[in-house]
Structure formats: structure tokens, C-alpha cells
Write a protein that holds these residues in place. Structure first.
Motif, PDB file in Angstrom:
ATOM      1  N   HIS A  33      24.476  22.469  34.124  1.00 25.39           N
ATOM      2  CA  HIS A  33      23.364  22.997  33.347  1.00 25.39           C
ATOM      3  C   HIS A  33      22.781  24.232  34.036  1.00 25.39           C
ATOM      4  O   HIS A  33      22.926  24.402  35.245  1.00 25.39           O
ATOM      5  N   ARG A  34      22.126  25.079  33.249  1.00 21.24           N
ATOM      6  CA  ARG A  34      21.407  26.212  33.823  1.00 21.24           C
ATOM      7  C   ARG A  34      20.055  25.675  34.276  1.00 21.24           C
ATOM      8  O   ARG A  34      19.102  25.599  33.510  1.00 21.24           O
ATOM      9  N   TRP A  35      19.996  25.334  35.541  1.00 19.46           N
ATOM     10  CA  TRP A  35      18.885  24.545  36.070  1.00 19.46           C
ATOM     11  C   TRP A  35      17.838  25.448  36.691  1.00 19.46           C
ATOM     12  O   TRP A  35      18.040  26.039  37.744  1.00 19.46           O
ATOM     13  N   ASP A  36      16.705  25.520  36.038  1.00 19.65           N
ATOM     14  CA  ASP A  36      15.580  26.300  36.548  1.00 19.65           C
ATOM     15  C   ASP A  36      14.384  25.367  36.645  1.00 19.65           C
ATOM     16  O   ASP A  36      13.934  24.808  35.632  1.00 19.65           O
ATOM     17  N   LEU A  38      11.415  26.000  37.002  1.00 23.43           N
ATOM     18  CA  LEU A  38      10.218  26.517  36.355  1.00 23.43           C
ATOM     19  C   LEU A  38      10.307  26.473  34.834  1.00 23.43           C
ATOM     20  O   LEU A  38       9.332  26.817  34.151  1.00 23.43           O
ATOM     21  N   GLN A  39      11.469  26.080  34.302  1.00 19.30           N
ATOM     22  CA  GLN A  39      11.660  26.028  32.853  1.00 19.30           C
ATOM     23  C   GLN A  39      11.796  24.589  32.382  1.00 19.30           C
ATOM     24  O   GLN A  39      12.329  23.733  33.103  1.00 19.30           O
ATOM     25  N   GLU A  40      11.305  24.321  31.180  1.00 20.33           N
ATOM     26  CA  GLU A  40      11.426  22.974  30.626  1.00 20.33           C
ATOM     27  C   GLU A  40      12.804  22.745  30.015  1.00 20.33           C
ATOM     28  O   GLU A  40      13.326  21.634  30.053  1.00 20.33           O
ATOM     29  N   THR A  41      13.407  23.778  29.451  1.00 21.94           N
ATOM     30  CA  THR A  41      14.733  23.649  28.842  1.00 21.94           C
ATOM     31  C   THR A  41      15.798  24.043  29.853  1.00 21.94           C
ATOM     32  O   THR A  41      15.700  25.082  30.513  1.00 21.94           O
ATOM     33  N   ARG A  42      16.832  23.216  29.964  1.00 20.11           N
ATOM     34  CA  ARG A  42      17.937  23.453  30.888  1.00 20.11           C
ATOM     35  C   ARG A  42      19.235  23.290  30.119  1.00 20.11           C
ATOM     36  O   ARG A  42      19.810  22.203  30.072  1.00 20.11           O
ATOM     37  N   ASN A 258      16.750  30.558  43.912  1.00 17.45           N
ATOM     38  CA  ASN A 258      16.353  29.640  42.840  1.00 17.45           C
ATOM     39  C   ASN A 258      17.495  29.366  41.866  1.00 17.45           C
ATOM     40  O   ASN A 258      17.297  29.305  40.660  1.00 17.45           O
TER      41      ASN A 258
END
Length: 293
Positions: A33-36, A38-42, A258
Motif C-alpha cells: 500500500h502507499r502508506w502515509d 499523515l493520510q487516512e486513505t492508503r 516518510n
């Protein structure tokens, strides 16, 4: 069927699932997954981060394989030094010499230091201007100071030498314990047959130490592949990443950049490489052990 044996295994099984299986499974999930943070959607990206590691045009591929090459170089250099020097010290300190207990303690004590203390000590010793090594070079040999920490490949010297000094005592202790289990009657018989000290060492000591050597080589190689603290404290991976280890770069990718998913993918690829390297090494050494028996 009695459940009692399984109840004894249950605490270990719970801990194994909690601290090994779950983190590995969760790490795999993160790497897909594009794991951030600071973001709710991954969003799911599949093997994108794994593909980046094998695409020469991406910085992740360039830096990952460069730092992996650095780590392998450190392993190839440090492991033979640690095995040979620790065996030599063990053979010398196994003999009934004056002050044997003192010298055993002297060589073992550096191992109780933390990696940060060890790193600061060897960084100071090889400092470009005020280091002890350069002070000796300028005062006694009347040469210009050598910029160890800012010269490519020379920066490996304090890392390798410091690591050998720091960890030689543990391997020496293992060899000393193994030497104590070799019967003196074997050496007496060989001496009566006219064998020299070197012939006794090559024909008796080395073959009987083969199992211990297998253990020392495998554990030392695994520890060397996990190089992190020494290069971080002594050179901070410089100059120009020539001493940066792969674990140091994975940490940088995950926390400084990050990019948790990218760092996780690197960690899994590096883990597979370590498994292959260790399995091959163990197979070769184990075959030698069986051949010796």
C-alpha cells in the motif's frame, strides 16, 4: 488425545504469533500500500515498491543496491578478521602464560560497551585533525594528517578496526571453551610422533574446532550484515554514502523520507537476501563439518 502438551506450548505459540507472525504479516500488508501516516486513505499499489527496487532508474534502486554492496563489503572484510584473530587469541590465551586471566578480561571487556560509546571512541581516534592516529602520524612520522573520515574507502578503516576490537572477545571466549574440551592426550601422542606445533594445530586443533568455527562464522556474518550503529556514529554513512549500510538506508527511507511502504519492501528483500546468504554459508560449512567427521 491429551491436550496437556499443547497447553505447555501455548504461551510460546501466543508470543510467537504476537511478536513474529503478526509483525511480518502486517509488514507485508504495509508494503503493498502507499502508506502515509499523515493520510487516512492508503491505496493498494501491489508490488510497486518491490518493482522500484529492481528498476535502475529509481533512486530507491540505486541507493538500496549501493548500500547493500557496502554492507557485503564490510561483511567480507570483517568476518575473516574476526574469526582468524579470535582463534589466534584463544590459542595464545589457552596456554598457561603469566597474566592469562587478565588478558582474557582485557580482550572481552570492550564487548560490554554500547555501540554509541564504541563509535564515539573510534571516531575520535580517527578524527581528521585531532584524532589519536593522526597525532601519531604527524608527531612521530612527520606526515600530514590523513582525512580518514572524509575519504572514500579510508572511512571503512575505523569501522572495521573498531568492530573487530569491539566484538573479538565474544568469539575468543567461544573458542577458549572449545579448546578446553580437546584432550591433551591427542597433543602428547602427536608430539611423540614428532609432529611440530604447527602440524598439531593444523591436524588436531583446527579439525576439532570445525563445529565451533561454523557457529562463529554464521553468527558473525549475520551480525555484520546487520551493520548499523558503527557506520552511523563513526561516519554517518559518508562520505557520499560509501559507508552507509543497507539498514541505515532503510531507516532513512522509512523515517526521514516518510516512505514506510518503500522501507518495508526493502526490509523484506534484504531479509530474503540474508536468508539465502546464511543458508548457503551454513550448507558449505556444515558439509565441511560432516566431511571432517
Amino acid at each position: 488425545m491429551s491436550l496437556v502438551p499443547y497447553l505447555y506450548l501455548l504461551p510460546h505459540a501466543i508470543l510467537f504469533l504476537l511478536f513474529v507472525v503478526y509483525p511480518v504479516g502486517y509488514g507485508l500488508y504495509v508494503s503493498f500500500h502507499r502508506w502515509d501516516l499523515l493520510q487516512e486513505t492508503r491505496p493498494f499499489v501491489g508490488v510497486e515498491y518491490y518493482r522500484n527496487l529492481f528498476d535502475p532508474s529509481t533512486p530507491q534502486s540505486q541507493f538500496f543496491w549501493q548500500t547493500l554492496k557496502n554492507t557485503l563489503f564490510f561483511t567480507v572484510v570483517s568476518v575473516p578478521l574476526l574469526v582468524i584473530s579470535s582463534l589466534g587469541l584463544a590459542v595464545l590465551l589457552h596456554r598457561p602464560i603469566f597474566g592469562r586471566a587478565f588478558f582474557r578480561a582485557v580482550f572481552f571487556l570492550p564487548g560490554i560497551l554500547t555501540v554509541s560509546v564504541m563509535g564515539i571512541l573510534w571516531r575520535w581516534m580517527f578524527d581528521n585533525q585531532i584524532g589519536l592516529v593522526n597525532a601519531v602520524i604527524t608527531q612521530f612520522f612527520h606526515r600530514q594528517p590523513i582525512p580518514f573520515l572524509s575519504t572514500e574507502w579510508l572511512a571503512w578503516i575505523p569501522i572495521v578496526v573498531g568492530t573487530v576490537w569491539w566484538t573479538i572477545g565474544f568469539n575468543m571466549t567461544l573458542y577458549l571453551a572449545a579448546l578446553g574440551n580437546i584432550s591433551e592426550s591427542l597433543y602428547e601422542a602427536a608430539s611423540l610422533d614428532g609432529a611440530t606445533a604447527w602440524q598439531q594445530f593444523r591436524g588436531i586443533t583446527l579439525p576439532l574446532l570445525t563445529p565451533q568455527t561454523l557457529f562463529v562464522v554464521v553468527t558473525t556474518a549475520l551480525a555484520s550484515l546487520q551493520l548499523y550503529g558503527q557506520s552511523l556514529v563513526i561516519t554517518n554513512g559518508g562520505p557520499t554514502r560509501t559507508t552507509q549500510s543497507v539498514i541505515q538506508y532503510i531507516t532513512e527511507e522509512g523515517f526521514s523520507n516518510n516512505q514506510a511502504a518503500s522501507a518495508t519492501a526493502m526490509a523484506f528483500v534484504f531479509g530474503v537476501i540474508m536468508l539465502i546468504f546464511t543458508a548457503a554459508q551454513f550448507r558449505i560449512m556444515a558439509r565441511d563439518v560432516q566431511g571432517g567427521n
